[in-house]
Enzyme design. Structure first.
Site, PDB file in Angstrom:
ATOM      1  N   GLU A   1       0.856  -1.188   0.000  1.00 18.21           N
ATOM      2  CA  GLU A   1       0.000   0.000   0.000  1.00 18.21           C
ATOM      3  C   GLU A   1       0.891   1.237   0.000  1.00 18.21           C
ATOM      4  OE1 GLU A   1      -2.776   2.285   3.323  1.00 18.21           O
ATOM      5  OE2 GLU A   1      -2.819   0.083   3.243  1.00 18.21           O
TER       6      GLU A   1
ATOM      7  N   GLU B   1      -2.786  11.729   3.021  1.00 18.98           N
ATOM      8  CA  GLU B   1      -3.571  11.129   4.090  1.00 18.98           C
ATOM      9  C   GLU B   1      -3.349  11.872   5.399  1.00 18.98           C
ATOM     10  OE1 GLU B   1      -4.546   6.687   5.843  1.00 18.98           O
ATOM     11  OE2 GLU B   1      -2.457   7.176   5.354  1.00 18.98           O
TER      12      GLU B   1
END
Length: 317
Positions: A133, A138
């Protein structure tokens, strides 16, 4: 000997992280997101106070809206959430196509902001964590700045001394080693996330992934250093001309080919859950009142600014 070894290490990290020229593979703008991505009406893997809706529902409730040059994804900001519900209605989209060696450029005018929010633009394999990932943009609860992070299976770490503008906050990428914190790099630019990002008109994120390194760059909307091929999407990009990245991840202590498989692009907005809902981030750092779930349930107007306004996502191979 120690100085020589250090020089060799830095030299090796630089030489193994050279970019290249890539050709346009996919370009998602406006209504192109509706065919190039699927709305994932799934239970939130991060245990958020969210109810992800399908595309038909998102369009009907105006949670997704597209014009010729704009794509909007938003949370419901009108309704109190019943205790029996899964959570506040929101949107999570995933690209139809998958990518391995590639560059992705994200032109974002506005990102979700507000207490309880956990927005992310990221890329992930279908077999997690074995296929890895890459979190590009974020954060939670308007806590600045942005953090870019890798999450992997065992035996993947990052060395010190990488040539990048960001600050490493953890070097072990293994999800089992540190409570799935991953190996994160924090931007040194405050307007890379949240309210400051939006106040500056958003900006551009770019990620380059090869078999030997992964890089993430950020430029604020009006930064004079934004490369021309990032600011205006065209047929090619030349990452060699983009300068020092915000985050650099190398294969010095991590076999990137072994830890990262074909990836889909995911853009989503969840609430609370495994990160945003922790008191350390919701109350202490985010300055938010009460408990995260109660706040999300009972304050719909607090999510008026919890939306993505995306000018385009462009992928080069």
């Amino acid at each position: 000997m120690r100085s020589t070894a250090a020089l060799f290490t830095v030299s090796a990290l630089v030489s193994s992280a050279l970019g290249a020229t890539y050709n346009l593979k996919d370009s998602f703008v406006g209504e192109g997101f509706l065919s190039g991505f699927t709305h994932e009406a799934i239970a939130d893997p991060t245990h958020g106070r969210v109810n992800y809706v399908d595309q038909q529902t998102a369009l009907a409730q105006n949670l997704t809206f597209a014009t010729d040059d704009t794509f909007i994804m938003r949370a419901d900001s009108f309704n109190v959430v019943p205790a029996s519900a899964a959570g506040r209605n929101s949107v999570r989209i995933q690209s139809v196509n998958q990518y391995t060696t590639h560059v992705s450029v994200y032109d974002i005018r506005h990102m979700p902001q507000g207490c309880g929010t956990w927005p992310a633009a990221w890329e992930v394999g279908q077999n997690w964590p074995a296929q890895g990932e890459v979190d590009i943009l974020e954060g939670t609860n308007d806590i600045e700045p942005n953090q870019s992070t890798l999450h992997t299976s065992a035996n993947c770490a990052q060395p010190d001394g990488r040539v990048m503008n960001g600050n490493s906050i953890s070097n072990n990428c293994d999800v089992a080693a540190n409570g799935n914190t991953g190996c994160g790099v924090q931007s040194t630019v405050p307007n890379s996330y949240g309210k400051s990002f939006n106040g500056a008109g958003g900006g551009f994120y770019a990620m380059e992934r090869t078999s030997t390194f992964i890089k993430v760059w950020f430029w604020s909307r009006n930064d004079p250093a934004v490369p021309a091929d990032v600011k205006t999407a065209g047929g090619t990009v030349n990452t060699d001309a983009w300068g020092t990245p915000t985050a650099l991840f190398v294969n010095d202590q991590c076999d990137i080919n072994a830890h990262f498989g074909p990836h889909n692009i995911v853009i989503n907005l969840t609430f609370c859950g495994d990160w945003a809902g922790l008191p350390q981030f919701f109350n202490d750092q985010g300055g938010c009142p009460g408990t995260c779930n109660d706040f999300v349930d009972n304050n719909p107007s607090a999510f008026n600014d919890a939306f993505w306004d995306i000018a385009g996502v462009h992928v080069y191979e």
